[in-house]
Structures are given as structure tokens and as C-alpha cells.
Design an enzyme around this catalytic site. Sequence first.
Site: not given
Ligand code: IPE
Ligand code: IPE
Ligand code: MG
Length: 245
Positions: A16-18, A29, A64-65
Site C-alpha cells: 500500500d502507498g503507491n 498516481r 479496487n474496481w
Molecule cells: C488494499 O489497499 C488492496 C491492495 C493493496 C491491493 P487499498 O489501498 O485498496 O485499501 P484501502 O481502500 O485503503 O483499505
Molecule cells: C497500493 O497503493 C496499490 C493498489 C491498491 C493497487 P495505493 O494505490 O492504494 O496507494 P495509496 O493508498 O492511494 O497511497
Molecule cells: Mg491504498
Amino acid sequence: MDPSLAVPAHVAIIMDGNGRWATQRGLPRIEGHRRGVETVRAVSRAARDLGVRMLTLYAFSVENWRRPAEEIGALMGLLEHYLRRELDNLRREGIRLRTIGRTQDLPAGVQARLREAEAETRHLTGYTLVLALNYGSRTEVAEAARAYAAAVAAGRQPAGEASWEHFRRYLYTAELPDPDLVVRTSGETRLSNFLLLQAAYAEFHFTPVLWPDFSRADLEAAIADYQGRERRFGRTSAQVEPAGT
Ligand code: IPE
Ligand code: IPE
Ligand code: MG
């Protein structure tokens, strides 16, 4: 980490955190996701070097969809590109690729790459990389319940034997061991529908490091944290750690 202590056999990571990594740098992003893929390569290699046998990475959740179509499209494109480029490396490095989740709902190009990579690495047994793709625990359990009920109705599953050991065979993870250590990056301390049942006795490590910055040293720190825990599985401390040790 202490090389003389046990390393978790199965590590699962909520990457998480990309998005925040990119936003902090004034980048779109998707740049964070691109860097996140590089981290996948490095961390997968580091995990194997450190003695981990299985690494599960949460790459795309069923929730994520809900993201903008543009970001989803870019993520699927990155995934296909990664699989195309990585197959040779997987073979060369002896890494088996597996997936959990509703991969049948992913774009056809991604599905084809996944099938190819899974088929061509299925004989490799030393180290397994599991990608959780279009994964959600609640969907997994609902599907397992349906399959379990169908098996009982068909007489393939004795109805009187309802137990976790029977039910778990209907989960996506039927052939996988439970995770020993679950790591989440980016400072969030939630599971976001990841391996809810399988992590029943996992140890948890949360780190503020954003996924694109997560390094081998961060993985070692997570394993060191794990090595400091006492896993009791319901027993007392004296039972799991007899006096004198
Ligand atoms: C969880 O991360 C899903 C993945 C890492 C693939 P999210 O960024 O989607 O989670 P929430 O929405 O903050 O709980
Ligand atoms: C995790 O990073 C990757 C996926 C869920 C696909 P995020 O895209 O959730 O990054 P933040 O949480 O918005 O920083
Ligand atoms: Mg995230």
C-alpha cells in the site's frame, strides 16, 4: 533479523502507498504503481534470499474496481507488462507463480499471461510467489460456501463432517499454507479484506514505509519483529517455551 532464528515460511504483504508516494512527488498516481512493480521484483528476490518459501502479494482487491477507470486500466496494463517481462526471470530463478482471486474477471490479455506463467513454472518447488488479484476474502468465503454446499448436495462431501479442515479446501488457498507473517506498508493498520481467515494465527507487522520505498532492509526489519514474537496457538507460554531454553 537473526539468521539463527526461524524465518517465516509464508509472508503475505499488503502493498500500500503507491498513490501517496507519487502524490508527494507531484507525479501522477500511476508513477507510484510503476515504481511499486520494481519493488515487487526486489522484495520477491530478497524474500527468497532470506529463506522465505512463499510470498503472497496483495496486488488488486475486489474493491479496487471502484477506482477511476483510468487508474484501473493503467494497473492492468502494468500487470500484463510485468508478467510478460518476468516469465523468463521466474524460470531462471526457479520461482513458481500462483494466483488467488477471481482472475477470470481480469482482462483477457492478463489472463493469458497468468495462465502461461503458472503453467510454465508449476514444476518449480523451491519458492512460490502468489499474486492476490481481484482478491477479496468475503467473496472467497461466499464462493467456498457455495461450492461446499454443492459438494454436500452431490454427496461428495459428507454433511456431518463440517470442520475447518474440510471447509478450507474450498478456498482459493486450498493448496497453500497459512501466512505466518502479514505485513502492511503505508501506515494503514487494517486488513482491507485480505486473507481474513487464513491470517487467524498470523503475526502482523505494520510499517509507515510507502510500498515503492520498501526495501530489503524493511523486509528484514519485519522478519526481526516476527522473530521476537511468541506464537502460542492457544497454549501457555510455558508450554511453547519449556524452561531452560
Ligand atoms: C488494499 O489497499 C488492496 C491492495 C493493496 C491491493 P487499498 O489501498 O485498496 O485499501 P484501502 O481502500 O485503503 O483499505
Ligand atoms: C497500493 O497503493 C496499490 C493498489 C491498491 C493497487 P495505493 O494505490 O492504494 O496507494 P495509496 O493508498 O492511494 O497511497
Ligand atoms: Mg491504498
